[in-house]
Design a protein around this motif. Structure first.
Motif, PDB file in Angstrom:
ATOM      1  N   LYS A 387       0.857  -1.195   0.000  1.00 13.18           N
ATOM      2  CA  LYS A 387       0.000   0.000   0.000  1.00 13.18           C
ATOM      3  C   LYS A 387       0.885   1.234   0.000  1.00 13.18           C
ATOM      4  CE  LYS A 387      -3.962  -1.905   2.592  1.00 13.18           C
ATOM      5  NZ  LYS A 387      -4.839  -1.729   3.785  1.00 13.18           N
ATOM      6  N   TRP A 388       0.461   2.254  -0.738  1.00 12.76           N
ATOM      7  CA  TRP A 388       1.173   3.531  -0.680  1.00 12.76           C
ATOM      8  C   TRP A 388       0.286   4.644  -1.212  1.00 12.76           C
ATOM      9  CZ3 TRP A 388       3.045   6.152  -5.221  1.00 12.76           C
ATOM     10  CH2 TRP A 388       2.893   5.441  -6.418  1.00 12.76           C
ATOM     11  N   ALA A 400      -4.520   6.496  -3.913  1.00 13.82           N
ATOM     12  CA  ALA A 400      -4.194   5.376  -3.025  1.00 13.82           C
ATOM     13  C   ALA A 400      -4.007   4.116  -3.869  1.00 13.82           C
ATOM     14  CB  ALA A 400      -5.308   5.170  -2.000  1.00 13.82           C
ATOM     15  N   TYR A 401      -2.851   3.427  -3.692  1.00 12.23           N
ATOM     16  CA  TYR A 401      -2.525   2.225  -4.471  1.00 12.23           C
ATOM     17  C   TYR A 401      -2.434   1.029  -3.529  1.00 12.23           C
ATOM     18  CZ  TYR A 401      -1.062   5.619  -8.030  1.00 12.23           C
ATOM     19  OH  TYR A 401      -1.005   6.651  -8.938  1.00 12.23           O
ATOM     20  N   GLN A 402      -2.862  -0.115  -4.044  1.00 13.77           N
ATOM     21  CA  GLN A 402      -2.749  -1.354  -3.279  1.00 13.77           C
ATOM     22  C   GLN A 402      -2.402  -2.492  -4.235  1.00 13.77           C
ATOM     23  OE1 GLN A 402      -6.082  -2.104  -0.723  1.00 13.77           O
ATOM     24  NE2 GLN A 402      -5.296  -4.064   0.027  1.00 13.77           N
ATOM     25  N   TRP A 494      -7.718   2.722   6.089  1.00 15.31           N
ATOM     26  CA  TRP A 494      -7.073   1.913   5.042  1.00 15.31           C
ATOM     27  C   TRP A 494      -5.551   1.855   5.206  1.00 15.31           C
ATOM     28  CZ3 TRP A 494      -3.647   3.562   1.128  1.00 15.31           C
ATOM     29  CH2 TRP A 494      -3.380   2.622   0.122  1.00 15.31           C
ATOM     30  N   ALA A 495      -4.912   2.943   5.607  1.00 14.59           N
ATOM     31  CA  ALA A 495      -3.449   3.035   5.613  1.00 14.59           C
ATOM     32  C   ALA A 495      -2.900   2.788   7.018  1.00 14.59           C
ATOM     33  CB  ALA A 495      -3.005   4.409   5.121  1.00 14.59           C
ATOM     34  N   THR A 499       2.850   3.150   6.108  1.00 14.56           N
ATOM     35  CA  THR A 499       2.466   3.314   4.706  1.00 14.56           C
ATOM     36  C   THR A 499       3.284   4.429   4.055  1.00 14.56           C
ATOM     37  OG1 THR A 499       0.203   2.578   5.161  1.00 14.56           O
ATOM     38  CG2 THR A 499       0.565   3.845   3.159  1.00 14.56           C
TER      39      THR A 499
END
Length: 505
Positions: A387-388, A400-402, A494-495, A499
């Motif tokens: 995640k980042w 937001a990337y996963q 989420w994070a 992160t």
């Protein structure tokens, strides 16, 4: 010693009275002698004699009696003036010959027992200490003032009248006004100020309406006067008219200015197309604030409202660039996660906002040209992270990337030019559901869903105090990345801590 002097004065008065009585008796005898005056030798035949002091009193009654009464009154006045004068302290009488320390103690006792009483219109009373009213008595200064009054000619002449005590006090204006508002002011109908507003681009001036309240005329002065003299008579609230602070007459000038502002000619030219805001559009840029000191309405121009209008009218001609996102794979190779694309932007927005804010109220008309420009995409490289988060402070977007997939996108408001958001690669190191955030020149309570990524205090967090039109359009923070509250909650959940956060222009 004081009793001895008093006894001596009384004895002296007695002796004078006896002397006056003897003189009066002698005058009676002289009246008899005068009946036989014809038997006495003529003045030329009388031998010269010396007049004694007793003979001086041998006068008719009409002369001696008033003189005797005058002397007697003078003696009584002198004795009373010296030994029977008093101060009136509330309901108590205190001898003017009491020592200063005794007088101070008496004042202190009276203050501790005194209560100022307010009588209310529907019945009932309420009593208050002087400290609750905001009055502080200076006992030493009060004694000095009483001594000065005691020595005045009027009080010397009228020694039998008690000298009313007027205490020396210090008044806390703030506490006194708070007391009046809370306990000596019962609003029946609040006064309504005249008001200026704009409805659908039309200026409307509403008239003022007088109000009613139960209160005290010149309340502050009356209460302090009552307290200074320790008067116990209740102060009864009476029905008073309350005049509005602002009247229609006082707002006429502001009304004229506002009408001229809304009716002036303003144009925006975007890519050859001319846009003319309506009076209602212009009214949305204006903030009206009553100014009670100057008895006017202050007219100001909101820069955020102007920017929101420009973003709205230019929205069809623009779209932001999308930076290319490269990801470093486990074997060290690089692959494109997101293909970059150029954007189309409307330039000169901030300059246009500044021009409008500075010149709108001059009512001379405004012409704005907003050029179309190409926004070239940039390139960033991320690690192969589960995640980042990516933040672009130029386009005012956050991603937001996963596991190599884009899972959410947000509009943001990052740091303003004077307090920019730091650029680089960071990690979320602390998370709080809510906190009061402080810094130079600001205190913001209950900031929600905080994700700290920079040890200098910058974070991704919810922002409830900005209008929705700010996000994606204006960078306005002290360095943090603000998003709307529901989106901040999503990021918070989420994070996890650790992160990565990449921030770039």
């Amino acid at each position: 010693m004081e009793k001895q002097n008093q006894s001596t004065d009384i004895e002296t008065a007695q002796r004078l009275f006896l002397a006056v009585a003897e003189a009066y008796a002698a005058s009676k005898q002289s009246d008899v002698v005068e009946l036989d005056a014809s038997l006495e030798p003529s003045p030329s035949q009388k031998p010269p004699t010396k007049k004694s002091w007793v003979q001086l009193f041998k006068r008719p009654v009409v002369t001696i009696v008033p003189a005797a009464i005058a002397v007697l009154l003078l003696v009584v006045w002198a004795i009373g003036n010296n030994y029977d004068s008093h101060f009136q302290l509330g309901t108590s009488l205190i001898s003017t010959h009491a020592s200063n320390s005794t007088l101070q103690d008496a004042i202190a006792t009276s203050i501790s027992q005194y209560h100022l009483t307010i009588a209310y219109p529907k019945g009932g009373q309420q009593s208050f200490t002087l400290s609750a009213v905001g009055v502080n008595v200076q006992t030493s200064a009060s004694v000095q003032a009483l001594r000065h009054e005691q020595d005045s000619l009027a009080n010397r002449l009228h020694w039998w009248r008690p000298i009313p005590v007027q205490l020396a006090t210090k008044v806390s204006t703030v506490n006194l006004n708070d007391f009046i508002t809370a306990h000596a002011d019962v609003v029946v109908q609040p006064a309504k100020d005249a008001s200026l507003s704009v409805q659908n681009g039309t200026v409307q001036l509403a008239s003022a309406v007088a109000g009613k309240e139960y209160g005290l005329a010149n309340a502050g002065q009356l209460i302090v006067s009552q307290a200074d003299s320790l008067q116990t008579t209740p102060l009864t609230l009476k029905l008073l008219a309350v005049q509005p602070t602002l009247t229609s007459t006082e707002l006429t000038s502001s009304e004229t200015t506002l009408k001229q502002t809304l009716q002036q000619h303003i144009t925006f030219t975007i890519d050859g197309q001319t846009i003319t805001p309506s009076p209602a559009d212009i009214a949305a840029w204006i903030e009206l604030t009553p100014n009670l000191k100057t008895k006017t309405v202050s007219i100001a121009v909101s820069s955020s409202a102007v920017m929101a209008y420009i973003n709205t009218v230019s929205g069809a001609d623009t779209h932001p660039s999308r930076d290319q996102v490269n990801v470093t794979n486990a074997d060290g190779s690089t692959s494109i996660l997101v293909q970059g694309s150029d954007g189309v932007a409307v330039g000169g927005k901030q300059t246009a906002v500044t021009t409008i804010v500075q010149t709108l109220l001059a009512n001379k008309g405004i012409q704005i040209n907003l050029p179309i420009t190409t926004a070239t995409y940039g390139t960033i490289t991320a690690g192969n992270w589960p995640k980042w988060i990516e933040v672009n402070v130029t386009t005012k977007r956050m991603y937001a990337y996963q596991y190599g997939q884009l899972v959410n996108t947000f509009l943001i408001s990052a740091g303003k030019p004077s307090t920019p958001t730091p650029l680089g690669q960071f990690y979320i190191w602390d998370k709080l559901t809510s906190q009061t955030m402080t810094g130079p020149g600001y205190v913001q309570p209950n900031v929600p869903w905080i994700n700290y990524f920079d040890h200098s205090g910058d974070a991704i967090h919810g922002n409830y105090w900005r209008a929705a039109s700010i996000f994606g359009n204006v960078n306005s923070s002290h360095g943090c990345v603000g998003v709307q509250v529901p989106e901040a909650e999503w990021v918070y959940n989420w994070a996890p801590i650790g992160t990565p956060v990449i921030i770039h222009t």
